[in-house]
Design a protein around this motif. Structure first.
Motif, PDB file in Angstrom:
ATOM      1  N   UNK A 180     -40.385  -6.521  13.830  1.00 55.72           N
ATOM      2  CA  UNK A 180     -39.909  -5.638  14.900  1.00 55.72           C
ATOM      3  C   UNK A 180     -40.657  -4.312  14.837  1.00 55.72           C
ATOM      4  N   UNK A 181     -40.985  -3.797  16.031  1.00 56.14           N
ATOM      5  CA  UNK A 181     -41.786  -2.576  16.146  1.00 56.14           C
ATOM      6  C   UNK A 181     -41.032  -1.577  17.007  1.00 56.14           C
ATOM      7  N   UNK A 182     -40.966  -0.336  16.580  1.00 55.89           N
ATOM      8  CA  UNK A 182     -40.323   0.706  17.408  1.00 55.89           C
ATOM      9  C   UNK A 182     -41.177   0.967  18.644  1.00 55.89           C
ATOM     10  N   UNK A 183     -40.538   1.041  19.800  1.00 54.51           N
ATOM     11  CA  UNK A 183     -41.317   1.266  21.033  1.00 54.51           C
ATOM     12  C   UNK A 183     -41.090   2.695  21.542  1.00 54.51           C
ATOM     13  N   UNK A 191     -44.872 -11.010  21.523  1.00 53.29           N
ATOM     14  CA  UNK A 191     -43.680 -10.210  21.812  1.00 53.29           C
ATOM     15  C   UNK A 191     -42.758 -11.043  22.687  1.00 53.29           C
ATOM     16  N   UNK A 192     -41.584 -11.373  22.143  1.00 50.04           N
ATOM     17  CA  UNK A 192     -40.650 -12.223  22.895  1.00 50.04           C
ATOM     18  C   UNK A 192     -39.525 -11.420  23.521  1.00 50.04           C
ATOM     19  N   UNK A 193     -39.338 -10.192  23.081  1.00 47.16           N
ATOM     20  CA  UNK A 193     -38.265  -9.370  23.659  1.00 47.16           C
ATOM     21  C   UNK A 193     -38.535  -7.907  23.330  1.00 47.16           C
ATOM     22  N   UNK A 194     -38.057  -7.044  24.205  1.00 46.74           N
ATOM     23  CA  UNK A 194     -38.018  -5.613  23.892  1.00 46.74           C
ATOM     24  C   UNK A 194     -36.586  -5.178  24.153  1.00 46.74           C
ATOM     25  N   UNK A 195     -35.901  -4.813  23.080  1.00 47.04           N
ATOM     26  CA  UNK A 195     -34.481  -4.479  23.208  1.00 47.04           C
ATOM     27  C   UNK A 195     -34.097  -3.472  22.140  1.00 47.04           C
ATOM     28  N   UNK A 196     -33.152  -2.623  22.485  1.00 43.18           N
ATOM     29  CA  UNK A 196     -32.660  -1.600  21.555  1.00 43.18           C
ATOM     30  C   UNK A 196     -33.791  -0.769  20.958  1.00 43.18           C
ATOM     31  N   UNK A 197     -34.790  -0.467  21.782  1.00 45.78           N
ATOM     32  CA  UNK A 197     -35.878   0.391  21.318  1.00 45.78           C
ATOM     33  C   UNK A 197     -36.870  -0.297  20.406  1.00 45.78           C
ATOM     34  N   UNK A 198     -36.782  -1.620  20.351  1.00 47.26           N
ATOM     35  CA  UNK A 198     -37.702  -2.348  19.475  1.00 47.26           C
ATOM     36  C   UNK A 198     -38.334  -3.546  20.185  1.00 47.26           C
ATOM     37  N   UNK A 199     -39.603  -3.755  19.911  1.00 50.09           N
ATOM     38  CA  UNK A 199     -40.289  -4.957  20.387  1.00 50.09           C
ATOM     39  C   UNK A 199     -40.230  -5.996  19.268  1.00 50.09           C
ATOM     40  N   UNK A 200     -39.882  -7.215  19.646  1.00 50.39           N
ATOM     41  CA  UNK A 200     -39.725  -8.288  18.661  1.00 50.39           C
ATOM     42  C   UNK A 200     -40.927  -9.220  18.734  1.00 50.39           C
ATOM     43  N   UNK A 201     -41.703  -9.249  17.672  1.00 43.41           N
ATOM     44  CA  UNK A 201     -42.798 -10.208  17.561  1.00 43.41           C
ATOM     45  C   UNK A 201     -42.295 -11.442  16.823  1.00 43.41           C
ATOM     46  N   UNK A 246     -48.933   2.162  11.678  1.00 46.16           N
ATOM     47  CA  UNK A 246     -48.154   1.543  10.594  1.00 46.16           C
ATOM     48  C   UNK A 246     -46.719   2.056  10.565  1.00 46.16           C
ATOM     49  N   UNK A 247     -46.505   3.282  11.058  1.00 43.60           N
ATOM     50  CA  UNK A 247     -45.171   3.882  10.912  1.00 43.60           C
ATOM     51  C   UNK A 247     -44.180   3.351  11.952  1.00 43.60           C
ATOM     52  N   UNK A 248     -44.662   2.548  12.903  1.00 39.26           N
ATOM     53  CA  UNK A 248     -43.751   2.000  13.918  1.00 39.26           C
ATOM     54  C   UNK A 248     -43.089   0.699  13.485  1.00 39.26           C
ATOM     55  N   UNK A 249     -43.522   0.124  12.377  1.00 46.05           N
ATOM     56  CA  UNK A 249     -42.933  -1.152  11.945  1.00 46.05           C
ATOM     57  C   UNK A 249     -41.506  -0.911  11.472  1.00 46.05           C
ATOM     58  N   UNK A 250     -40.554  -1.605  12.083  1.00 45.26           N
ATOM     59  CA  UNK A 250     -39.136  -1.367  11.781  1.00 45.26           C
ATOM     60  C   UNK A 250     -38.552  -2.436  10.866  1.00 45.26           C
ATOM     61  N   UNK A 251     -39.091  -3.648  10.966  1.00 48.54           N
ATOM     62  CA  UNK A 251     -38.460  -4.744  10.214  1.00 48.54           C
ATOM     63  C   UNK A 251     -39.419  -5.919  10.095  1.00 48.54           C
ATOM     64  N   UNK A 252     -39.301  -6.651   9.004  1.00 46.98           N
ATOM     65  CA  UNK A 252     -39.985  -7.940   8.884  1.00 46.98           C
ATOM     66  C   UNK A 252     -39.006  -8.902   8.222  1.00 46.98           C
ATOM     67  N   UNK A 253     -39.064 -10.137   8.681  1.00 41.05           N
ATOM     68  CA  UNK A 253     -38.185 -11.156   8.101  1.00 41.05           C
ATOM     69  C   UNK A 253     -38.962 -12.464   8.078  1.00 41.05           C
TER      70      UNK A 253
END
Lengths: 130, 152
Positions: free
Chosen positions: A127-130, A98-108, A72-79
């Motif tokens: 977005x999830x911290x990787x 997952x459509x991209x992994x960029x700037x240390x984050x995976x974008x779902x 749960x602590x890896x969740x960086x953002x939701x929109x």
């Protein structure tokens, strides 16, 4: 064990808005707006009945990602944009990819559709911290 | 009806919220399909609730538990009599959260909010509120961007 993510990873998460879900969510969250818990208020507001709190619909999307990444602590953002209310007896199917992994984050990118195939969320991203 | 743009910049809060372990469990359980006050297992984990929310003896909140406390300044904004919003006509249009520090039992979280935009489109009023919630260490836990849509 926290999960490694790759572009193309997918998950499916299904949640049903049972008759009392808006009331349970109200109790847990404190959001007792009558349009969520009072059928008369929901109808008076022209919504056709009580609607689930949008933040519960959002929470289900986050829950789907947390279940997938197992931390749960890896969740960086939701929109999200709430495009259609979730009504009693609706079943919402979330499909995340997952459509991209960029700037240390995976974008779902997440689609969330009711049983009729209508989007209840649009533009949903977690977005999830990787 | 048109909400006066002079209210852009209005500030709300601070509000404080003390995070309880049982509340974190209730919230996670209600979202996960359970009944908030029932069904906890012997280890304290609700049926269906992620073991990841129970790291050993430690509990962390679902990230979206912030719904519970971050909503307070937003609620103050949309119920501010100066804005004259009919709550029955209000729906939640969009929501964004950026998550920083995890939410832990015993945290005292202070939230503030500011109206950052007011506009009218297609016979609807829109109000954007940005909230920030910090823990007792002064660390940012979550920043929220709330968009209220008021049908006219």
């Amino acid at each position: 064990m926290s999960k490694q993510l790759s572009v193309g990873d997918t998950f499916t998460h299904v949640r049903e808005c049972d008759k009392y879900r808006p009331i349970y969510y109200a109790a847990a969250s404190g959001d007792f707006n009558p349009i969520h818990i009072d059928p008369d208020a929901g109808k008076a507001a022209g919504l056709g009945g009580p609607i689930l709190q949008g933040l519960c619909t959002l929470s289900w999307a986050v829950e789907g990602v947390v279940n997938h990444v197992k931390d749960a602590t890896r969740i960086a953002k939701v929109k999200v944009r709430f495009s259609r209310p979730v009504m009693i007896d609706d079943t919402v199917t979330y499909v995340g990819k997952v459509t991209a992994i960029e700037n240390g984050k995976a974008v779902f990118e997440i689609s969330a559709k009711n049983q009729k195939g209508d989007d209840v969320l649009k533009g949903a991203v977690v977005e999830v911290r990787v | 009806m048109g909400i006066d743009k002079k209210h852009i910049g209005n500030k709300y809060g601070p509000t404080t919220y003390v995070v309880g372990a049982e509340k974190l469990r209730e919230f996670a359980y209600a979202v996960a399909g359970g009944v908030p006050s029932m069904g906890f297992t012997g280890t304290g984990a609700p049926e269906g609730l992620l073991p990841q929310l129970h790291q050993g003896t430690e509990i962390v909140g679902m990230p979206s538990f912030c719904n519970v406390f971050a909503i307070a300044p937003f609620g103050q904004a949309v119920t501010d009599p100066k804005l004259g919003i009919n709550l029955l006509m209000l729906v939640h249009g969009e929501q964004e959260y950026e998550f920083f520090e995890p939410i832990r039992p015993g945290d005292t979280i202070t939230s503030t909010g500011e109206i950052t935009d007011i506009f009218e489109k297609q016979a609807k009023d829109f109000v954007t509120v940005v909230t920030e919630s910090k823990n007792q260490h002064g660390k940012l836990v979550v920043r929220g961007r709330w968009l209220a849509v008021i049908r006219q």
